[in-house]
Design an enzyme around this catalytic site. Structure first.
Site, PDB file in Angstrom:
ATOM      1  N   GLY A 108       0.850  -1.193   0.000  1.00  0.00           N
ATOM      2  CA  GLY A 108       0.000   0.000   0.000  1.00  0.00           C
ATOM      3  C   GLY A 108       0.882   1.237   0.000  1.00  0.00           C
ATOM      4  O   GLY A 108       2.082   1.161   0.318  1.00  0.00           O
ATOM      5  N   GLN A 129       3.193   9.920   1.340  1.00  0.00           N
ATOM      6  CA  GLN A 129       4.493   9.234   1.477  1.00  0.00           C
ATOM      7  C   GLN A 129       5.448   9.585   0.332  1.00  0.00           C
ATOM      8  O   GLN A 129       6.646   9.336   0.434  1.00  0.00           O
ATOM      9  CB  GLN A 129       4.300   7.710   1.576  1.00  0.00           C
ATOM     10  CG  GLN A 129       3.588   7.286   2.850  1.00  0.00           C
ATOM     11  CD  GLN A 129       3.364   5.792   2.917  1.00  0.00           C
ATOM     12  OE1 GLN A 129       2.386   5.286   2.389  1.00  0.00           O
ATOM     13  NE2 GLN A 129       4.279   5.072   3.542  1.00  0.00           N
ATOM     14  N   HIS A 157      -4.513   1.440   7.834  1.00  0.00           N
ATOM     15  CA  HIS A 157      -3.133   1.950   7.958  1.00  0.00           C
ATOM     16  C   HIS A 157      -2.934   3.114   6.990  1.00  0.00           C
ATOM     17  O   HIS A 157      -2.389   4.159   7.361  1.00  0.00           O
ATOM     18  CB  HIS A 157      -2.170   0.789   7.647  1.00  0.00           C
ATOM     19  CG  HIS A 157      -0.726   1.148   7.579  1.00  0.00           C
ATOM     20  ND1 HIS A 157       0.223   0.640   8.438  1.00  0.00           N
ATOM     21  CD2 HIS A 157      -0.036   1.960   6.727  1.00  0.00           C
ATOM     22  CE1 HIS A 157       1.411   1.128   8.127  1.00  0.00           C
ATOM     23  NE2 HIS A 157       1.278   1.938   7.078  1.00  0.00           N
ATOM     24  N   GLU A 158      -3.395   2.948   5.736  1.00  0.00           N
ATOM     25  CA  GLU A 158      -3.195   4.011   4.728  1.00  0.00           C
ATOM     26  C   GLU A 158      -4.051   5.237   5.036  1.00  0.00           C
ATOM     27  O   GLU A 158      -3.612   6.373   4.843  1.00  0.00           O
ATOM     28  CB  GLU A 158      -3.505   3.477   3.321  1.00  0.00           C
ATOM     29  CG  GLU A 158      -2.666   2.294   2.872  1.00  0.00           C
ATOM     30  CD  GLU A 158      -1.172   2.511   2.986  1.00  0.00           C
ATOM     31  OE1 GLU A 158      -0.725   3.666   2.903  1.00  0.00           O
ATOM     32  OE2 GLU A 158      -0.445   1.520   3.190  1.00  0.00           O
ATOM     33  N   CYS A 173       5.781  -0.375   7.570  1.00  0.00           N
ATOM     34  CA  CYS A 173       5.481   0.871   6.870  1.00  0.00           C
ATOM     35  C   CYS A 173       6.719   1.291   6.078  1.00  0.00           C
ATOM     36  O   CYS A 173       7.825   1.289   6.613  1.00  0.00           O
ATOM     37  CB  CYS A 173       5.108   1.967   7.871  1.00  0.00           C
ATOM     38  SG  CYS A 173       4.716   3.545   7.091  1.00  0.00           S
ATOM     39  N   LEU A 174       6.502   1.665   4.821  1.00  0.00           N
ATOM     40  CA  LEU A 174       7.631   2.068   3.978  1.00  0.00           C
ATOM     41  C   LEU A 174       8.252   3.371   4.470  1.00  0.00           C
ATOM     42  O   LEU A 174       9.400   3.664   4.145  1.00  0.00           O
ATOM     43  CB  LEU A 174       7.166   2.192   2.518  1.00  0.00           C
ATOM     44  CG  LEU A 174       6.604   0.888   1.921  1.00  0.00           C
ATOM     45  CD1 LEU A 174       6.028   1.139   0.534  1.00  0.00           C
ATOM     46  CD2 LEU A 174       7.670  -0.203   1.870  1.00  0.00           C
ATOM     47  N   HIS A 208      -2.404   7.430   7.375  1.00  0.00           N
ATOM     48  CA  HIS A 208      -1.429   8.331   6.723  1.00  0.00           C
ATOM     49  C   HIS A 208      -2.106   9.625   6.271  1.00  0.00           C
ATOM     50  O   HIS A 208      -1.531  10.709   6.379  1.00  0.00           O
ATOM     51  CB  HIS A 208      -0.796   7.663   5.500  1.00  0.00           C
ATOM     52  CG  HIS A 208       0.360   6.754   5.793  1.00  0.00           C
ATOM     53  ND1 HIS A 208       1.504   7.195   6.402  1.00  0.00           N
ATOM     54  CD2 HIS A 208       0.551   5.434   5.530  1.00  0.00           C
ATOM     55  CE1 HIS A 208       2.362   6.173   6.508  1.00  0.00           C
ATOM     56  NE2 HIS A 208       1.800   5.100   5.990  1.00  0.00           N
TER      57      HIS A 208
HETATM   58  O1  K1U Z   1       3.994   2.251   4.131  1.00  0.00           O
HETATM   59  C1  K1U Z   1       2.928   1.760   3.822  1.00  0.00           C
HETATM   60  O2  K1U Z   1       1.900   2.348   4.085  1.00  0.00           O
HETATM   61  C2  K1U Z   1       2.907   0.423   3.130  1.00  0.00           C
HETATM   62  C3  K1U Z   1       2.834  -0.775   4.075  1.00  0.00           C
HETATM   63  C4  K1U Z   1       1.392  -1.220   4.142  1.00  0.00           C
HETATM   64  C5  K1U Z   1       1.005  -2.131   5.262  1.00  0.00           C
HETATM   65  C6  K1U Z   1       1.684  -3.299   5.548  1.00  0.00           C
HETATM   66  C7  K1U Z   1       1.276  -4.125   6.565  1.00  0.00           C
HETATM   67  C8  K1U Z   1       0.168  -3.810   7.300  1.00  0.00           C
HETATM   68  C9  K1U Z   1      -0.514  -2.652   7.038  1.00  0.00           C
HETATM   69  C10 K1U Z   1      -0.107  -1.821   6.004  1.00  0.00           C
HETATM   70  C11 K1U Z   1       3.730  -1.860   3.503  1.00  0.00           C
HETATM   71  O3  K1U Z   1       3.533  -2.307   2.423  1.00  0.00           O
HETATM   72  S1  K1U Z   1       5.045  -2.426   4.492  1.00  0.00           S
HETATM   73  C12 K1U Z   1       5.768  -3.726   3.486  1.00  0.00           C
HETATM   74  C13 K1U Z   1       4.962  -4.967   3.419  1.00  0.00           C
HETATM   75  O4  K1U Z   1       4.051  -5.166   4.201  1.00  0.00           O
HETATM   76  C14 K1U Z   1       5.234  -5.988   2.365  1.00  0.00           C
HETATM   77  C15 K1U Z   1       6.276  -5.864   1.504  1.00  0.00           C
HETATM   78  C16 K1U Z   1       6.505  -6.826   0.533  1.00  0.00           C
HETATM   79  C17 K1U Z   1       5.706  -7.921   0.431  1.00  0.00           C
HETATM   80  C18 K1U Z   1       4.652  -8.066   1.301  1.00  0.00           C
HETATM   81  C19 K1U Z   1       4.410  -7.099   2.271  1.00  0.00           C
HETATM   82 ZN    ZN Z   2       2.645   3.227   6.121  1.00  0.00          ZN
END
Ligand code: K1U
Ligand code: ZN
Length: 178
Positions: A47, A52, A145-146, A103-104, A149
């Site tokens: 997401g 971001q 979560h998004e 979270c990225l 943000h």
């Molecule tokens: O930063 C963000 O908002 C993105 C975040 C979204 C998220 C992940 C887990 C729970 C709630 C919201 C991510 O994508 S973190 C990376 C991640 O979860 C992932 C990366 C590669 C493959 C699978 C998952």
């Molecule tokens: Zn995030």
């Protein structure tokens, strides 16, 4: 399409409340959503909120990268992009579910967050059509979560001050060695 830089804590924009999109879904907005999706796939993540990449508007992209049961192990997951413009949560369940979130914008930090298990959403899609739908599981977790943000809230804001401070210190250190 272009891969954009993802801002990380403690960038002040991550605390800002994003503004609603005015004037519907235009080609310009679709180009931004295309960039967001490419940036998210590159990271990789599931997401991304516009803030971001430094754009304070209420736009989210997502691809939960779900693998159909009959997909061969070595085949990549089919792309299932979702786009949300001006999303609103119009109902949330009392039942909660816990997920180990990442979270990225807070790289290499994961922790458990408890949120409503099911939510009903209203948003405009890529075509600018209004959609109302209910979701659960990872979809419900990720959209909440998004949407956080969009309101200047990070998943670490749901943790104790000690854990939050540790997370920010860890990201600052990561950035120093990069
Ligand atoms: O930063 C963000 O908002 C993105 C975040 C979204 C998220 C992940 C887990 C729970 C709630 C919201 C991510 O994508 S973190 C990376 C991640 O979860 C992932 C990366 C590669 C493959 C699978 C998952
Ligand atoms: Zn995030």
């Amino acid at each position: 399409m272009a891969i954009r830089d993802i801002i990380t804590v403690p960038h002040p924009l991550l605390k800002q409340v994003s503004k609603p999109v005015e004037g519907g879904v235009t080609d310009e907005l679709r180009a931004l959503m295309d960039d967001m999706l490419e940036t998210m796939y590159d990271a990789p993540g599931i997401g991304l909120a516009a803030i971001q990449i430094g754009e304070p508007i209420r736009v989210i992209v997502m691809d939960l990268q779900e693998r159909p049961d009959d997909l061969p192990e070595d085949a990549p997951a089919p792309k299932q992009p979702r786009y949300f413009v001006n999303p609103e949560i119009i109902w949330a369940s009392e039942e909660l579910s816990t997920y180990d979130e990442g979270c990225l914008s807070v790289p290499e930090v994961y922790d458990e967050v408890k949120r409503p298990a099911r939510v009903r959403l209203k948003y405009l899609n890529y075509q600018g059509e209004e959609v109302i739908e209910e979701c659960d599981g990872l979809y419900a977790t990720c959209i909440q979560h998004e949407m956080d943000h969009l309101n200047g809230v990070l998943f670490i804001d749901h943790l104790s001050k000690l854990k939050r401070d540790r997370a920010v210190t860890k990201v600052k250190k990561l950035k120093k060695v990069a």
